[in-house]
Structures are given as structure tokens and as C-alpha cells.
Design a protein around this motif. Structure first.
Motif, PDB file in Angstrom:
ATOM      1  N   ASN A 273       0.790  -1.216   0.000  1.00  0.00           N
ATOM      2  CA  ASN A 273       0.000   0.000   0.000  1.00  0.00           C
ATOM      3  C   ASN A 273       0.828   1.273   0.000  1.00  0.00           C
ATOM      4  OD1 ASN A 273      -2.371  -1.605   0.266  1.00  0.00           O
ATOM      5  ND2 ASN A 273      -1.699  -2.000   2.337  1.00  0.00           N
ATOM      6  N   GLU A 274       2.106   1.124  -0.336  1.00  0.00           N
ATOM      7  CA  GLU A 274       2.941   2.320  -0.374  1.00  0.00           C
ATOM      8  C   GLU A 274       2.824   2.939  -1.752  1.00  0.00           C
ATOM      9  OE1 GLU A 274       6.690   0.717   0.475  1.00  0.00           O
ATOM     10  OE2 GLU A 274       6.036  -0.152   2.348  1.00  0.00           O
ATOM     11  N   LEU A 275       1.681   3.533  -1.989  1.00  0.00           N
ATOM     12  CA  LEU A 275       1.424   3.984  -3.346  1.00  0.00           C
ATOM     13  C   LEU A 275       1.853   5.411  -3.625  1.00  0.00           C
ATOM     14  CD1 LEU A 275      -2.019   2.442  -4.244  1.00  0.00           C
ATOM     15  CD2 LEU A 275       0.160   2.024  -5.318  1.00  0.00           C
ATOM     16  N   ASP A 276       2.184   6.154  -2.594  1.00  0.00           N
ATOM     17  CA  ASP A 276       2.495   7.552  -2.834  1.00  0.00           C
ATOM     18  C   ASP A 276       3.921   7.718  -3.331  1.00  0.00           C
ATOM     19  OD1 ASP A 276       2.846  10.191  -2.883  1.00  0.00           O
ATOM     20  OD2 ASP A 276       2.735  10.508  -0.714  1.00  0.00           O
ATOM     21  N   PRO A 277       4.098   8.035  -4.611  1.00  0.00           N
ATOM     22  CA  PRO A 277       5.452   8.096  -5.137  1.00  0.00           C
ATOM     23  C   PRO A 277       6.074   9.489  -5.086  1.00  0.00           C
ATOM     24  CG  PRO A 277       3.890   8.094  -6.937  1.00  0.00           C
ATOM     25  CD  PRO A 277       3.107   8.261  -5.653  1.00  0.00           C
ATOM     26  N   THR A 278       5.442  10.421  -4.412  1.00  0.00           N
ATOM     27  CA  THR A 278       6.039  11.766  -4.381  1.00  0.00           C
ATOM     28  C   THR A 278       7.333  11.728  -3.598  1.00  0.00           C
ATOM     29  OG1 THR A 278       4.664  12.219  -2.485  1.00  0.00           O
ATOM     30  CG2 THR A 278       3.897  13.050  -4.580  1.00  0.00           C
TER      31      THR A 278
ATOM     32  N   ARG B  96       6.799   5.618  -9.946  1.00  0.00           N
ATOM     33  CA  ARG B  96       7.745   4.837  -9.180  1.00  0.00           C
ATOM     34  C   ARG B  96       7.648   3.378  -9.587  1.00  0.00           C
ATOM     35  NH1 ARG B  96       7.396   4.820  -2.779  1.00  0.00           N
ATOM     36  NH2 ARG B  96       5.798   3.289  -3.165  1.00  0.00           N
ATOM     37  N   THR B 132       3.894   2.325 -10.107  1.00  0.00           N
ATOM     38  CA  THR B 132       2.850   3.184  -9.547  1.00  0.00           C
ATOM     39  C   THR B 132       2.965   4.577 -10.135  1.00  0.00           C
ATOM     40  OG1 THR B 132       2.993   1.994  -7.470  1.00  0.00           O
ATOM     41  CG2 THR B 132       1.899   4.111  -7.414  1.00  0.00           C
ATOM     42  N   GLU B 176      -5.350   3.851  -5.405  1.00  0.00           N
ATOM     43  CA  GLU B 176      -5.448   4.395  -4.051  1.00  0.00           C
ATOM     44  C   GLU B 176      -5.954   5.823  -4.128  1.00  0.00           C
ATOM     45  OE1 GLU B 176      -2.452   3.268  -1.207  1.00  0.00           O
ATOM     46  OE2 GLU B 176      -2.432   5.308  -0.424  1.00  0.00           O
ATOM     47  N   ARG B 220      -8.341   2.893   5.130  1.00  0.00           N
ATOM     48  CA  ARG B 220      -7.670   3.258   6.389  1.00  0.00           C
ATOM     49  C   ARG B 220      -8.423   4.480   6.925  1.00  0.00           C
ATOM     50  NH1 ARG B 220      -4.094   1.421   2.862  1.00  0.00           N
ATOM     51  NH2 ARG B 220      -2.381   0.114   3.551  1.00  0.00           N
TER      52      ARG B 220
END
Lengths: 325, 388
Positions: A273-278, B96, B132, B176, B220
Motif C-alpha cells: 500500500n505504499e502507493l504515494d510516489p512523491t 515509481r 505506480t 489508491e 484506512r
């Protein structure tokens, strides 16, 4: 005796305007020659301007990026200085909570400076590389212009080439200065104190005291940093222990016994769930190993500054005591 | 010696799957490939080697094993070697990529059986590729592809259970979204194809071949209670092309599984995670219908002397809707009501080198419902991280 008729000259039988035209063409070629040669330094004529423009554009871009990061780093460094002062005030006030909070702000800002320093180093390296390419090109251009000036006959042409040569040399000096040794970072400099001939022992002791205060500021930062590094290293070890255990269990499907047949990737511990690529720039958002590296780098600098301040203070005190001159 | 295989998986499918992945990923990534230079970083790279001593208890019949042998208690010395790594790459400002791999070799020297000693060897490998893309400030999309394979030679009888060899390909599309209230929603559409490698004397293992698709929705909620909570609900459809239902109108087994659960993760002086999950499995084939629940806990803490301790516990309860007298399939598939506990202690031994002592216990259901075997062991492992 028979006289042989004279041999026809080169232009015998030709019309004078044709001769004149030929001469004019020769002169033109003589004059044009150096210009053509000059053009051949690139890929000929107008096309020769393209590589120069491209190299200049790349250089300007690298310079702009470097200057932007430098400005941001200087702002962060200034803020770091302010926070250092606040932390020192908090330490002297004896309020532990306030002091701890101020300390946390100092090292967070310090790490921010480190991060910007890293970017600055990378930007400086790119600026130097772009500068080297640009200087190489300008050197070649200078050689070509010198050759062209030597070969040029007409004064206006020489004057134009001279002007261009002067511009190239001016630009060369600018690029050399801008890209030669760019600033690559560092922490708050020590107080600007020097030994003056008029300084008596009390002035020298005062300056030594100033340096010792700065060393004490760094000492408190160092203590806080060591605590932070230890805490993060422990955390890293915990995370690695956990990752190693879970990898060891799943590698040979030992975990498949607990439900659902073949394991589905990322559905359980470990997370998908580490989707934030900023790009994160805050310390706490960086991976733990990077946090430890940065904090260690900051610690090294703080120790260096503290040692330097203490060494200088010692020198001042020695002068004040008269043990050295 | 590798067991003779009655059938190898068609490699064409793997190739097709890989080609599809490339087809999907290439257009997305191509515009930003130029920005890749200097952006690739190793997140982790670990070489593991070690030795274990294990014991297995439970004299139980088996379906998918090569020989009829029996014992109440078997033991094994196990040597293992593993390698895993995780590479991350940035593509421009908002993309990414991630490539991870994990492979290992485990060699057993097992004793205590009546007919002979066994020396099973396991080889396993996984490669996972993901990408992603942040679409807006609040929305991200991703894709993931995973290849996994496993081979086992000289597979022993119970109670030394080893999962049979297989090849599996799976993929997923992920999304997401963070709403204004800072709730984070995620959705995953996934598919999987797996094919087991059946030795000639145990072709029934092929019955486990499976093709499945599913969806999972998670949230969440950002409740102010410390730690992070994720609630998820999902459904899976699985087709078993080798399992017949003996019904003309619906000839092959198809399962529908509904699963839901809650996970709680807390990072403080102690890292803790607790996951509770329930499953309801219904099938057009009467036998595999069951309800089950699993509770997992994972805790890591620091101890004096630079030691970190990690404990993992999984407890599973399972109830079949229709009791059957005949043997079920092998553990890891239907007989998956295992409980496990692991406890590991690791500490740095030298620069980049950790030593780990691991204790493990497993109690798992065999092919006969309601009967269990146990496995317990102790391992000493070295983990080397070169740190690049």
C-alpha cells in the motif's frame, strides 16, 4: 631568320571584363576563405550555431537549477541558525521540555540542510560538467577565431572577428567563475572572530568565550543526534529482523499452511500500500537507512564544527595568557 | 534427483503473461524512461545462509507423497541459502517502479522413517515487478506482476510435509485514493494462474491447478486511536480445471470466497501488527466448502545487548460445512488450518552482518480432516547486507 610569333599570354585573346571578373572571384575566395574555415569549426555555416546554442542552453539550465537549490539551502541554513539560537535559549532556561522540543527542531532543520546539501552537490557536479563542456567549446571557438583573424584581410572583417573573440573570452571567464568551484554545502559557520593586534587579554578571552559558547551549542546538538541515531538504528534492526523473519517463512511457502493456498503478494504483512510516489524531503518520510546516513553525516559536521570552535577558542586563550604570540 | 513430471506447465502462458506486462507497462513508462538515470536505488539486498534442526511429529497417511512410509517422529538437519533484493526507481516526478526478487535453496537430511532416509531439496524463486503512477495529489494507480516457481526433489512422506512444486503467475491493478477526510481507500483487482508439478506416481497433485481472479477493497479510516487501521473486504473466484464435479451441467470445480478483515499496525518503541481475517468459501463442488478465521500477530522489540526480537503467531480455525470420510487434498490448499509461532532474535555480528537465532513451531492439518502434524525447529542464520 624567321621570328617566332610571340606566345599568347594567359589572358591573350580574352576580354578585359572577364579577366576582371576572374580576379574579383579570386579576391572574394581569398577573403571568404577564412570565414568558410571559421564555419567549418562546427558543422558549417548556420548549422555551426546549433551545438553552441545547445551547450549554452544546457549550461544555463544547470546554472539555474544550481542557483535555485543554493538559495533554498541558504534559506534552510539561516533557519537552522535561528533554531540553534532558540535551542540555546531554551537550554539556558532550564525548561527540559522546551529544550528537547527546540533540539528536535534543530536537528530536523539540520537534516533538511543536509538533504539540500546533497541536492546541491549533485547540482554542482552537473554544473561543473556542463561548464567543462561549454569551456571546451569556447576554447575551440577561440582558436578558430584567432585563425580567422590571422587569415582575414579586410579591416571590417578583422574588427568583427575581434569583437566576437572578445565576447567569447568574456563568456569564458564568466563560465569559468560560475562553474569552477561551486559552493557545495556545510553548516553554520563559526563566529567571525579574528585576532586583532589591538586585542588585549580580556578581548581575546571574550572571543574565546564566544567560540566556546558556539561549541557548547554544537555539543548539545551532538548529544541529541546521538540519541536519535541510536533510536533509529534500533528501529532499523527491528524492521530488518521482522523483514528477515517474514521472508524466511514465505520463501519456502511455510506460511501457505495458514490459509488460502498460495500466498497472494502484498496482501498481508509487508503491505502493498505504499502507493504515494512523491519524493519525500522530510526526514521521517525517508527510508530508515537513509535517515541514519543523513543523521550521521549531520553528526560528523556538528562534531567537526565543535572541534574547530574549541581549537580556535584554545588558541585565543593561549594568546590571552601569553603562552603563544 | 528431481521427480519425474507427468506434465510441465506450458511455457507459452508465462511468455504471454510477461508480454502482456510489458505491453501494459511500456507505454506508461516510456515517456519518463529518460528520467530514470541515477534514480534507481537498492532498498534492500540480503544474502542469507544458515542451518536448522527440525523435528516432525504425527504418524499420518498421505496422498501426495511418493512412497508409503510411516513414523511417529522424524527429524532433519536443514541447510538453507537465500538471496533477496528490492530495487526502486523513480520515473519523473510522479512515477515509481519496483523490482523485487527472492530465491532460495533448502536441503534436508531427514531421518527416522521406516523404509529409508530422505534428502529432499527445495528450490524456490519469486520475481515481482510493479509500477505506480501518481495521477493527482490524491489518486494513484499501479500495476504489479509476479512470477513464482518452486521445485521439490525427493519429497518425503508425512509428517515431514513440504509443499509440492508449482509455477504461478499473478498480476494486479491497484488504485489508491485519499479523500478530504484523510481516509485512504485502496482497491486491488488481481488474477492468478498456478500449475502444480505432479510426479508420475502422484498425478492427483495436478488437481490443485488453479486459475483465479478477485477484488479487494480497503480503507484506512484515520481514527485517532494510535497506529493505523485498515479494514478490507474482498472476493475471489477460483476455477480448478482438473477437478471434476461429476455434474454434466457444471463439470469443473469453481469456488467463490468472500474474505474480510481488519489489520492494526503500530510503530513505537515496539513495532506491532495484528491481523484478523475471516473467509467464507463456497463451491459448486460440495467437499471444499468451509468457513475459516485466522488471527496473526507480529511484534518486534529491542532487547538489551543490541538484540532485536521478533515474534510471529498465526492461529487458524476452520470448519467444513460437510464432513467427508475420504482424504482431502494436501496441506496448503484445503487443509490450511495451521497454527504457527516463530520467535527470532537477531543482533549485528560485524559490519553489514547480522546473526539470527530462530525458533519455530507449526501445527497443521493433514489430508485427513481433524488430524494434525507438528513441526518444530531451531535455526541459526546469517544475514549479510552489502549495503549498496
Amino acid at each position: 631568320m624567321t621570328l617566332r610569333p610571340p606566345r599568347p599570354g594567359l589572358f591573350a585573346g580574352r576580354r578585359p571584363w572577364k579577366v576582371g571578373g576572374l580576379l574579383a572571384l579570386c579576391i572574394f575566395l581569398l577573403l571568404a576563405g577564412p570565414l568558410t574555415t571559421l564555419g567549418e569549426g562546427g558543422s558549417g555555416g548556420l548549422a555551426a550555431q546549433d551545438p553552441l546554442a545547445e551547450i549554452a542552453e544546457r549550461y544555463d539550465e544547470a546554472l539555474q537549477i544550481y542557483e535555485e537549490i543554493l538559495e533554498a539551502r541558504d534559506r534552510a541554513l539561516h533557519q537552522h541558525d535561528i533554531l540553534m539560537d532558540r535551542q540555546e535559549d531554551a537550554r539556558r532556561s532550564g525548561d527540559d521540555d522546551r529544550s528537547r522540543d527546540a533540539m528536535r527542531r534543530v536537528y530536523e532543520q539540520g537534516v533538511q540542510v543536509m538533504l539540500l546539501d546533497q541536492q546541491l552537490r549533485s547540482a554542482a557536479a552537473q554544473l561543473q560538467a556542463a561548464g567543462r563542456s561549454y569551456l571546451d567549446f569556447l576554447e575551440r571557438r577561440e582558436d578558430q577565431l584567432l585563425d580567422a583573424i590571422e587569415a582575414a584581410i579586410l579591416p571590417p572583417t578583422r574588427a568583427r572577428l575581434d569583437r566576437e573573440l572578445s565576447e567569447v573570452r568574456q563568456r569564458y571567464r564568466e563560465v569559468e567563475r560560475e562553474s569552477g568551484a561551486p559552493t557545495v554545502g556545510g553548516l553554520r559557520p563559526l563566529p567571525d572572530v579574528v585576532v586583532d593586534r589591538r586585542d588585549g587579554p580580556s578581548e581575546l578571552r571574550g572571543k574565546a568565550g564566544l567560540l566556546e559558547n558556539r561549541a557548547a551549542e554544537y555539543e548539545s546538538v551532538i548529544v541529541g543526534l546521538q540519541r536519535e541515531i541510536t533510536s533509529r538504528e534500533r528501529r532499523l534492526q527491528q524492521e530488518r529482523g521482522r523483514a528477515d523473519l517474514m521472508a524466511g517463512i514465505s520463501r519456502f511457502d511455510d506460511d501457505a499452511l495458514t490459509g488460502g493456498g498460495l500466498t497472494r503478494p502484498g496482501s498481508e504483512e509487508g503491505g502493498s500500500n505504499e502507493l504515494d510516489p512523491t519524493a519525500p524531503l522530510n526526514l521521517s518520510e525517508l527510508p530508515l537507512p537513509d535517515q541514519v546516513v543523513l543523521l550521521r553525516e549531520y553528526l560528523g559536521l556538528a562534531e567537526e564544527m565543535r572541534d574547530e570552535a574549541l581549537a580556535l577558542a584554545e588558541t585565543f586563550r593561549a594568546r590571552a595568557d601569553g603562552s603563544i604570540r | 534427483m528431481t521427480e519425474p513430471l507427468s506434465r510441465r506447465p506450458p511455457r507459452g502462458r508465462l511468455a504471454v503473461a510477461l508480454a502482456l506486462l510489458l505491453l501494459v507497462l511500456t507505454p506508461v513508462m516510456a515517456p519518463t524512461l529518460g528520467a530514470l538515470e541515477g534514480q534507481v536505488t537498492w532498498r534492500d539486498f540480503v544474502v542469507t545462509g544458515g542451518l536448522s534442526s527440525e523435528g516432525y511429529q504425527g504418524n499420518l497417511p498421505a496422498v501426495g507423497t511418493p512412497v508409503r512410509d510411516s513414523t511417529e517422529f522424524a527429524s532433519a538437519i536443514v541447510g538453507e541459502f537465500g538471496l533477496r533484493g528490492d530495487l526502486a526507481a523513480r520515473f519523473g516526478e510522479s512515477g515509481r517502479g519496483n523490482l523485487s526478487f527472492d530465491g532460495g535453496l533448502r536441503q534436508f537430511s531427514a531421518r527416522g522413517f521406516e523404509l529409508r532416509d530422505y534428502a529432499p531439496r527445495e528450490l524456490s524463486g519469486t520475481v515481482e515487478l510493479g509500477y505506480t503512477q501518481l495521477l493527482t495529489e490524491t489518486t494513484a494507480l499501479g500495476a504489479r506482476m509476479r512470477l513464482r516457481g518452486r521445485d521439490v526433489s525427493d519429497r518425503p512422506p508425512m509428517p515431514l510435509f513440504l509443499q509440492p512444486g508449482y509455477r504461478a503467475v499473478s498480476g494486479a491493478l491497484l488504485g489508491e485514493y485519499t479523500d478530504g477526510g484523510e481516509r485512504r481507500w485502496d482497491v486491488e483487482l488481481h488474477g492468478e494462474w498456478s500449475q502444480f508439478l505432479a510426479p508420475a506416481f502422484a498425478p492427483q497433485i495436478r488437481l490443485l491447478d488453479r486459475e483465479g481472479t478477485g477484488v479487494e477493497l480497503g480503507v484506512r479510516p484515520n481514527w485517532d486511536m494510535g497506529g493505523e487501521i485498515r479494514i478490507h473486504l474482498g472476493g475471489d473466484l477460483a476455477r480448478f480445471p482438473q477437478q471434476e464435479t461429476f455434474l454434466d451441467e457444471d463439470p469443473f470445480r469453481r469456488d467463490r470466497t468472500l474474505n474480510g478483515g481488519v489489520s492494526w499496525t503500530w510503530s513505537g518503541p515496539v513495532l506491532a501488527q495484528v491481523v484478523g481475517e475471516g473467509r467464507i468459501n463456497r463451491s459448486n463442488s460440495r467437499r471444499p466448502e468451509y468457513d475459516s478465521g485466522t488471527l496473526r500477530g507480529l511484534v518486534s522489540a529491542s532487547l538489551p545487548g543490541d538484540v532485536a526480537m521478533t515474534g510471529y503467531l498465526a492461529l487458524t480455525a476452520k470448519r467444513y460445512r460437510f464432513p467427508t470420510e475420504f482424504a482431502r487434498l494436501i496441506p496448503g490448499e484445503e487443509a490450511n488450518s495451521a497454527s504457527q509461532a516463530y520467535l527470532s532474535f537477531n543482533r549485528p555480528l560485524a559490519s553489514n552482518l547480522d546473526g539470527t537465532v530462530r525458533l519455530g513451531w507449526t501445527r497443521a492439518e493433514t489430508e485427513i480432516g481433524g488430524q494434525y502434524f507438528q513441526r518444530f525447529g531451531a535455526s541459526f542464520l546469517l544475514n549479510y547486507r552489502p549495503g549498496f
